[in-house]
Scaffold this motif. Structure first.
Motif, PDB file in Angstrom:
ATOM      1  N   ALA A 156      -8.730 -55.135-105.965  1.00 65.20           N
ATOM      2  CA  ALA A 156      -9.578 -54.522-107.000  1.00 65.20           C
ATOM      3  C   ALA A 156     -11.038 -54.541-106.567  1.00 65.20           C
ATOM      4  N   ARG A 157     -11.445 -55.618-105.916  1.00 61.87           N
ATOM      5  CA  ARG A 157     -12.830 -55.724-105.423  1.00 61.87           C
ATOM      6  C   ARG A 157     -13.088 -54.661-104.348  1.00 61.87           C
ATOM      7  N   ALA A 158     -12.127 -54.455-103.466  1.00 61.29           N
ATOM      8  CA  ALA A 158     -12.289 -53.448-102.409  1.00 61.29           C
ATOM      9  C   ALA A 158     -12.407 -52.038-102.988  1.00 61.29           C
ATOM     10  N   LEU A 159     -11.764 -51.807-104.128  1.00 62.27           N
ATOM     11  CA  LEU A 159     -11.829 -50.495-104.765  1.00 62.27           C
ATOM     12  C   LEU A 159     -13.082 -50.325-105.617  1.00 62.27           C
ATOM     13  N   GLY A 160     -13.831 -51.415-105.809  1.00 64.73           N
ATOM     14  CA  GLY A 160     -15.045 -51.338-106.607  1.00 64.73           C
ATOM     15  C   GLY A 160     -14.794 -51.210-108.093  1.00 64.73           C
ATOM     16  N   LEU A 161     -13.680 -51.752-108.592  1.00 68.68           N
ATOM     17  CA  LEU A 161     -13.363 -51.632-110.011  1.00 68.68           C
ATOM     18  C   LEU A 161     -14.256 -52.529-110.854  1.00 68.68           C
ATOM     19  N   PRO A 162     -14.669 -52.053-112.021  1.00 66.30           N
ATOM     20  CA  PRO A 162     -15.522 -52.868-112.889  1.00 66.30           C
ATOM     21  C   PRO A 162     -14.723 -53.969-113.576  1.00 66.30           C
ATOM     22  N   GLU A 163     -15.390 -55.058-113.929  1.00 64.09           N
ATOM     23  CA  GLU A 163     -14.749 -56.139-114.664  1.00 64.09           C
ATOM     24  C   GLU A 163     -14.809 -55.930-116.168  1.00 64.09           C
ATOM     25  N   ASP A 164     -15.819 -55.218-116.646  1.00 61.31           N
ATOM     26  CA  ASP A 164     -15.973 -54.980-118.073  1.00 61.31           C
ATOM     27  C   ASP A 164     -14.806 -54.133-118.601  1.00 61.31           C
ATOM     28  N   PRO A 165     -14.122 -54.577-119.676  1.00 54.65           N
ATOM     29  CA  PRO A 165     -12.947 -53.845-120.180  1.00 54.65           C
ATOM     30  C   PRO A 165     -13.244 -52.401-120.562  1.00 54.65           C
ATOM     31  N   ALA A 166     -14.385 -52.145-121.199  1.00 57.10           N
ATOM     32  CA  ALA A 166     -14.707 -50.771-121.599  1.00 57.10           C
ATOM     33  C   ALA A 166     -14.904 -49.876-120.379  1.00 57.10           C
ATOM     34  N   ALA A 167     -15.605 -50.390-119.364  1.00 56.87           N
ATOM     35  CA  ALA A 167     -15.824 -49.608-118.141  1.00 56.87           C
ATOM     36  C   ALA A 167     -14.519 -49.388-117.395  1.00 56.87           C
ATOM     37  N   LEU A 168     -13.676 -50.418-117.360  1.00 57.75           N
ATOM     38  CA  LEU A 168     -12.375 -50.270-116.692  1.00 57.75           C
ATOM     39  C   LEU A 168     -11.517 -49.251-117.425  1.00 57.75           C
ATOM     40  N   ALA A 169     -11.560 -49.258-118.756  1.00 54.55           N
ATOM     41  CA  ALA A 169     -10.785 -48.288-119.533  1.00 54.55           C
ATOM     42  C   ALA A 169     -11.216 -46.862-119.201  1.00 54.55           C
ATOM     43  N   ARG A 170     -12.511 -46.651-119.023  1.00 53.50           N
ATOM     44  CA  ARG A 170     -12.993 -45.304-118.674  1.00 53.50           C
ATOM     45  C   ARG A 170     -12.436 -44.854-117.333  1.00 53.50           C
ATOM     46  N   VAL A 171     -12.371 -45.784-116.376  1.00 56.21           N
ATOM     47  CA  VAL A 171     -11.800 -45.448-115.069  1.00 56.21           C
ATOM     48  C   VAL A 171     -10.329 -45.061-115.224  1.00 56.21           C
ATOM     49  N   LEU A 172      -9.582 -45.851-115.984  1.00 55.45           N
ATOM     50  CA  LEU A 172      -8.149 -45.612-116.129  1.00 55.45           C
ATOM     51  C   LEU A 172      -7.855 -44.342-116.929  1.00 55.45           C
ATOM     52  N   LEU A 173      -8.709 -44.035-117.896  1.00 56.78           N
ATOM     53  CA  LEU A 173      -8.485 -42.859-118.740  1.00 56.78           C
ATOM     54  C   LEU A 173      -8.965 -41.563-118.099  1.00 56.78           C
ATOM     55  N   HIS A 174     -10.069 -41.636-117.379  1.00 56.98           N
ATOM     56  CA  HIS A 174     -10.718 -40.405-116.927  1.00 56.98           C
ATOM     57  C   HIS A 174     -10.925 -40.312-115.417  1.00 56.98           C
ATOM     58  N   GLY A 175     -10.653 -41.395-114.693  1.00 56.27           N
ATOM     59  CA  GLY A 175     -10.837 -41.373-113.252  1.00 56.27           C
ATOM     60  C   GLY A 175      -9.830 -40.467-112.563  1.00 56.27           C
ATOM     61  N   GLU A 176     -10.246 -39.893-111.445  1.00 55.96           N
ATOM     62  CA  GLU A 176      -9.347 -39.042-110.671  1.00 55.96           C
ATOM     63  C   GLU A 176      -8.453 -39.890-109.776  1.00 55.96           C
ATOM     64  N   PRO A 177      -7.147 -39.661-109.796  1.00 55.21           N
ATOM     65  CA  PRO A 177      -6.270 -40.384-108.865  1.00 55.21           C
ATOM     66  C   PRO A 177      -6.640 -40.056-107.421  1.00 55.21           C
ATOM     67  N   ARG A 178      -6.737 -41.094-106.598  1.00 53.51           N
ATOM     68  CA  ARG A 178      -7.121 -40.913-105.205  1.00 53.51           C
ATOM     69  C   ARG A 178      -6.119 -41.607-104.287  1.00 53.51           C
ATOM     70  N   PRO A 179      -5.841 -40.989-103.134  1.00 55.33           N
ATOM     71  CA  PRO A 179      -4.905 -41.626-102.202  1.00 55.33           C
ATOM     72  C   PRO A 179      -5.576 -42.737-101.404  1.00 55.33           C
ATOM     73  N   VAL A 180      -4.872 -43.843-101.212  1.00 54.24           N
ATOM     74  CA  VAL A 180      -5.320 -44.917-100.327  1.00 54.24           C
ATOM     75  C   VAL A 180      -4.178 -45.260 -99.380  1.00 54.24           C
ATOM     76  N   ASP A 181      -4.540 -45.914 -98.285  1.00 52.91           N
ATOM     77  CA  ASP A 181      -3.535 -46.325 -97.303  1.00 52.91           C
ATOM     78  C   ASP A 181      -2.815 -47.590 -97.762  1.00 52.91           C
ATOM     79  N   THR A 182      -1.616 -47.779 -97.254  1.00 50.65           N
ATOM     80  CA  THR A 182      -0.918 -49.054 -97.387  1.00 50.65           C
ATOM     81  C   THR A 182      -0.449 -49.481 -95.998  1.00 50.65           C
ATOM     82  N   ILE A 183       0.089 -50.693 -95.916  1.00 47.88           N
ATOM     83  CA  ILE A 183       0.602 -51.220 -94.646  1.00 47.88           C
ATOM     84  C   ILE A 183       2.099 -51.434 -94.771  1.00 47.88           C
TER      85      ILE A 183
END
Length: 293
Positions: A95-122
């Motif tokens: 979550a830290r690498a993705l730059g996600l906020p800790e504040d619940p309201a800010a996190l909710a905005r990301v989850l509700l309105h953020g654009e899905p983006r592809p990331v790599d896995t191993i």
């Protein structure tokens, strides 16, 4: 409006995870989102719940630390389903690498309105794991031993648990002889650890690979060579900022496929969980996971 299924492991940080989800849920439901909660019995069960929710087209929320994040995200890798994170663990490194906020309201905005983006896995393969998907990093050596001690700690939490676990591990560790092959080129190595990093962070915020990116299609391979214990403790402190990479005892390679073996039984861990022992093969899967961030 997005539909969410939250996967929670009640046996690991239950109170913290429940509090984080409760704070977030109010904001999601105020916006009219549908939120369901599934309680897993184990990480294996969490993977099953995640796959089923993903098949139904729901956004799957991993609620907790890097262990459940890795399990849920790994289960969704390559499926086309979307992952959301609710960081509520000791490490929260992905979550830290993705730059996600800790504040619940800010996190909710990301989850509700953020654009899905592809990331790599191993993709990790070993004697006991057949094509397991990992999000953050795979680490083989004294750090895996330290992680094991931290996970078993009942008195210390967060960074304190990882630091105490590191001290305990270093006092008993003797350098291992590794065989590291990156994209077919062999690199003999004697030392403390080999870290194959998709994300730059591990061990509760330590910056093991400062230049690693989750969407560049490459793995950063960090080799920490044998050094006097006093110097190694200095290196541990420098992990807070990533300054360790300037030490001559640290070497960083980059590639798409990494094979790691050793001259004795060396434990390895992944996404905050100690998994098994070397040898292993790690291969980057570019853009395999869709994440809200």
């Amino acid at each position: 409006m997005r539909q969410f299924t939250a996967v929670v492991n009640p046996t690991a940080g239950a109170a913290t995870a429940a509090a984080a989800l409760l704070a977030l849920a109010r904001h999601l439901r105020q916006e009219g989102a549908d939120l369901r909660t599934e309680y897993s019995r184990s990480l294996a069960h969490a993977r099953e719940l995640a796959r089923e929710a993903g098949r139904r087209g729901r956004v799957v929320l991993a609620v907790g630390g890097d262990g459940i994040t890795g399990a849920v995200g790994g289960a969704l890798s390559g499926t086309g389903a979307t992952l959301g994170l609710v960081p509520a663990g000791r490490g929260n490194d992905f979550a830290r690498a993705l730059g996600l906020p800790e504040d619940p309201a800010a996190l909710a905005r990301v989850l509700l309105h953020g654009e899905p983006r592809p990331v790599d896995t191993i993709e990790v393969r070993s004697a006991v794991h057949d094509r397991t998907a990992v999000l953050g990093s795979v680490y083989a050596g004294v750090d895996a031993l330290a992680n094991r001690h931290a996970n078993r700690s009942r008195l210390l939490k967060g960074s304190a648990a990882y630091y105490a676990g590191g001290l305990r591990a270093v006092t008993t560790w003797r350098p291992a002889r590794y065989r590291v092959t990156v994209d077919g080129e062999e690199h003999p190595h004697t030392g403390y650890t080999v870290v194959v990093a998709n994300s730059g962070h591990y061990g509760s915020g330590r910056v093991i690979a400062p230049d690693a990116r989750v969407d560049d299609g490459l793995l950063d391979v960090v080799l920490i060579r044998a050094a006097p214990r006093r110097l190694f403790f200095t290196l541990m402190n420098e992990l807070r900022t990533g300054a360790h990479v300037h030490r001559p005892q640290v070497r960083i390679l980059r590639g798409r496929e990494v094979c790691v073996s050793a001259d004795r039984d060396v434990p390895y861990g992944a996404d905050g969980e100690v998994e098994a022992a070397l040898p292993l093969t790690a291969r980057v899967l570019p853009g395999a996971l869709t994440v809200l961030h």
